[in-house]
Design a protein around this motif. Structure first.
Motif, short mmCIF file in Angstrom:
data_model
loop_
_atom_site.label_atom_id
_atom_site.label_comp_id
_atom_site.label_asym_id
_atom_site.label_seq_id
_atom_site.Cartn_x
_atom_site.Cartn_y
_atom_site.Cartn_z
N SER A 1 15.59 -5.28 3.85
CA SER A 1 15.27 -6.59 4.43
C SER A 1 16.51 -7.11 5.15
CB SER A 1 14.90 -7.59 3.33
OG SER A 1 13.63 -7.31 2.82
N ALA B 1 15.83 -12.49 6.11
CA ALA B 1 14.67 -12.34 5.22
C ALA B 1 15.10 -12.55 3.77
CB ALA B 1 14.05 -10.96 5.41
N TYR C 1 7.99 -5.46 0.45
CA TYR C 1 8.22 -5.11 1.86
C TYR C 1 7.82 -3.64 1.97
CZ TYR C 1 10.92 -4.40 6.22
OH TYR C 1 11.32 -4.09 7.50
N ASN D 1 7.15 -9.34 3.09
CA ASN D 1 7.93 -9.24 4.32
C ASN D 1 7.16 -8.40 5.34
OD1 ASN D 1 9.91 -9.03 6.27
ND2 ASN D 1 11.50 -8.32 4.87
N THR D 2 6.91 -8.95 6.51
CA THR D 2 6.35 -8.28 7.69
C THR D 2 4.85 -7.96 7.61
OG1 THR D 2 8.51 -7.30 8.08
CG2 THR D 2 6.72 -6.40 9.36
N ASN E 1 9.20 -10.57 12.87
CA ASN E 1 9.39 -10.41 11.44
C ASN E 1 8.92 -11.70 10.77
OD1 ASN E 1 12.34 -9.81 9.43
ND2 ASN E 1 10.30 -9.04 9.18
N ILE F 1 7.43 -13.70 7.11
CA ILE F 1 7.29 -13.64 5.65
C ILE F 1 5.99 -14.37 5.32
CG2 ILE F 1 8.27 -14.32 3.42
CD1 ILE F 1 10.39 -12.69 4.54
#
Ligand code: SAM
Length: 219
Positions: A73, A77, A162, A188-189, A212, A214
């Protein structure tokens, strides 16, 4: 004879002195390079190269097998994850696919009363994250070499993840089955398919990705 530049520190000068003396005692011309070479075994560079190649091959193999490389990350992030986790948390936080520990270590530091468990299958990042604990002590952090799909999520308070779209498709039903109401899920992503995020935080472009985000969910 002028002192070569590589021998101009006290330790290396001493080696030079010993090498020169040893050679001149035998009546030969001093060649410190030749005299020092027995200090490095011939096989050592081959061993180090072999280990490096195996490590790279392992990362590539597991990257293909698991569908994602151990890309950490971003700093942004990590900071966002830390801000989204409630300060007073003293329960269990899991990092699904903990990689090199880029996220798990800062979480363990910020929330010392919580118990953090990272799950990672790729041996090299997992080994690295375990070895890191020799230098960075986090007693509340456990790093397991285990698939995220085998993790028991029934007593978890916060999930950070993630991974990649296929893994998120598989994790969705597992979350629905195992997570308790009120559990916080931060991804994440990649969103959890069919789930409506309570919040989506746009982190903008990074040098590795076009965008990107969250995704924040409350079960
Ligand atoms: C993009 S990295 C994220 C690393 C870390 N969580 C972070 O945010 O910095 C995803 C990691 O998940 C691991 N992974 C993928 N599938 C997995 C699985 N089924 N079980 C355990 N780890 C997995 C990969 O090896 C990789 O290291």
């Amino acid at each position: 004879m002028p002192l070569p530049p590589q021998y101009r520190t006290p330790t290396t000068y001493r080696r030079f002195y010993i090498a020169t003396k040893a050679t001149s005692r035998r009546g030969g011309f001093p060649n410190p390079t030749l005299e020092l070479s027995p200090m490095i075994p011939d096989w050592l560079p081959y061993l180090l190269n072999g280990i490096l190649l195996l490590a790279i091959a392992s990362i590539i193999y597991y990257g293909i097998r698991l569908g994602i490389t151990p890309m950490p990350s971003s700093r942004k992030a990590v900071a966002t994850f830390l801000n989204l986790i409630p300060d007073a948390i003293d329960g269990k936080i899991v990092d699904l696919g903990s990689g090199w520990g880029t996220l798990a270590y800062p979480i363990a530091k910020r929330f010392p009363d919580a118990s953090i468990v990272g799950y990672e299958l790729s041996p090299i990042p997992w080994l690295y994250s375990r070895l890191k604990s020799l230098f960075v002590r986090r007693p509340n952090l456990t790093l397991r070499r285990q698939s995220v799909f085998d993790a028991d999520l029934s007593d978890v308070d916060v999930v950070v993840v993630y991974l990649h779209p296929a893994a998120m498709r598989k994790l969705g039903p597992k979350f629905e089955q195992e997570l308790r109401p009120g559990t916080l899920v931060l991804s994440n992503t990649f969103p959890v398919p069919k789930w409506e995020p309570a919040q989506t935080i746009h982190l903008g472009k990074s040098w590795l990705s076009t965008s990107n985000d969250i995704y924040v969910y409350h079960v």
